[in-house]
Write an enzyme that holds these catalytic residues in place. Structure first.
Site, PDB file in Angstrom:
ATOM      1  N   ASP A 172      14.766 -49.841 -12.442  1.00 23.90           N
ATOM      2  CA  ASP A 172      16.209 -49.937 -12.671  1.00 23.90           C
ATOM      3  C   ASP A 172      16.642 -49.189 -13.929  1.00 23.90           C
ATOM      4  O   ASP A 172      15.841 -48.916 -14.822  1.00 23.90           O
ATOM      5  CB  ASP A 172      16.603 -51.413 -12.869  1.00 23.90           C
ATOM      6  CG  ASP A 172      16.506 -52.210 -11.581  1.00 23.90           C
ATOM      7  OD1 ASP A 172      15.986 -51.676 -10.588  1.00 23.90           O
ATOM      8  OD2 ASP A 172      16.948 -53.365 -11.595  1.00 23.90           O
ATOM      9  N   HIS A 215      11.522 -51.055 -15.015  1.00 18.98           N
ATOM     10  CA  HIS A 215      12.626 -50.245 -15.540  1.00 18.98           C
ATOM     11  C   HIS A 215      12.131 -48.858 -15.958  1.00 18.98           C
ATOM     12  O   HIS A 215      11.060 -48.745 -16.562  1.00 18.98           O
ATOM     13  CB  HIS A 215      13.265 -50.948 -16.734  1.00 18.98           C
ATOM     14  CG  HIS A 215      13.926 -52.244 -16.367  1.00 18.98           C
ATOM     15  ND1 HIS A 215      13.217 -53.409 -16.201  1.00 18.98           N
ATOM     16  CD2 HIS A 215      15.216 -52.543 -16.084  1.00 18.98           C
ATOM     17  CE1 HIS A 215      14.055 -54.381 -15.846  1.00 18.98           C
ATOM     18  NE2 HIS A 215      15.276 -53.878 -15.764  1.00 18.98           N
TER      19      HIS A 215
HETATM   20 ZN   LIG Z   1      19.577 -53.209 -14.746  1.00 21.32          ZN
END
Ligand SMILES: [Zn+2]
Length: 286
Positions: free
Chosen positions: A93, A242
């Site tokens: 993400d 991430h």
């Molecule tokens: Zn996020």
């Protein structure tokens, strides 16, 4: 006075060394590959659940709320794949960002596919990088324009400023519109889920949070990210990681180590759409 420490002090030092050794072995020794599955691959799961523990004081959505939304919206909200095949979907993400090229290099070296939920504001101006991710076989999804908590926002903001704006950028830049979206913080209302359903989009949450975003856990660097996955790995997991929103070198290093570990346990790395058997993109409007 003796030149040597007293026997008690020596005993204490020996105990301290033993404790440190134990901790080091626990943290640094590679664990065994995942145990063989005990459930036939195509057995349906009874429910979808987040396997990693809830952390207090991080404004997370309660795990039972995530499970509840998946149960109320079958086929529309996903925490994990529906059966017990040895598949796993790594998701990243908040990118694209500075560490994304290194992550793509690692994934390419291992011939592994993943799914990226990118922010519109970070995607803007990074067409070559996005084209490379597509060419490498990764799936791209929508994580809003700039990462607000959107639950209490109105349609004009929620769609026009955030999700729709990012969809338009994807369409203009790459000629595709993602069908997969991940709400920032995993926070989305039932009404918003229903609106996305009308737009042909699906909500992808996760069943395993590596907590690579949690600085408090990073004392042992990539090893804690690896442990975060290894301790909770399960069939058809959707894994939260991430590729931006902070320095992600440790995440990249953890992925490099985790892929061979997963494969040693019989896991195959797939994209979310492969895992769920769904279409990743809508046909872009001409
Ligand atoms: Zn996020």
């Amino acid at each position: 006075m003796s030149r040597f420490p007293s026997p008690w002090l020596r005993l204490l030092l020996a105990l301290l060394v033993a404790v440190l050794l134990t901790v080091s072995v626990r943290e640094w020794w590679p664990p065994q590959p995942p145990a063989p599955s005990t459930v036939p691959a195509h057995t349906p799961k009874v429910s979808q659940q987040v396997r990693t523990p809830y952390l207090d004081n991080w404004d997370q959505v309660p795990l039972q709320d995530m499970a509840g939304q998946a149960a109320r919206f079958p086929g529309q909200v996903w925490l994990e794949g529906p059966t017990h095949r040895r598949l796993i979907a790594l998701t990243f993400d908040d990118g694209p960002g500075e560490d994304t090229p290194a992550l793509l290099d690692v994934l390419a070296r291992h011939k592994a596919r993943a799914t990226f939920f990118w922010l519109g504001q970070n995607l803007a101006g990074r067409k070559a990088l996005a084209q490379r991710a597509l060419a490498d076989g990764h799936t791209l999804g929508n994580h809003t324009w700039d990462h607000p908590d959107m639950v209490d926002t109105d349609e004009a903001y929620w769609w026009d400023e955030q999700l729709g704006r990012t969809q338009a950028l994807y369409r203009d830049m790459l000629g595709l519109e993602p069908r997969l979206m991940r709400p920032p913080y995993g926070h989305i209302s039932d009404a918003q889920i229903a609106r996305l359903q009308q737009k042909g989009m699906q909500v992808i949450l996760w069943s395993l949070d590596t907590q690579d975003w949690n600085r408090n856990r990073m004392l042992f660097g990539r090893h804690n990210i690896e442990r975060g996955l290894q301790d909770f790995v399960h069939e058809e997991a959707i894994v939260l990681m991430h590729d931006a929103g902070g320095k992600r070198g440790k995440t990249v290093a953890a992925v490099d180590a985790l892929i061979p570990w997963l494969r040693a346990g019989g896991y195959e790395l797939v994209t979310v759409d492969q895992l769920l058997g769904i279409q990743p993109y809508r046909q872009a409007k001409p």
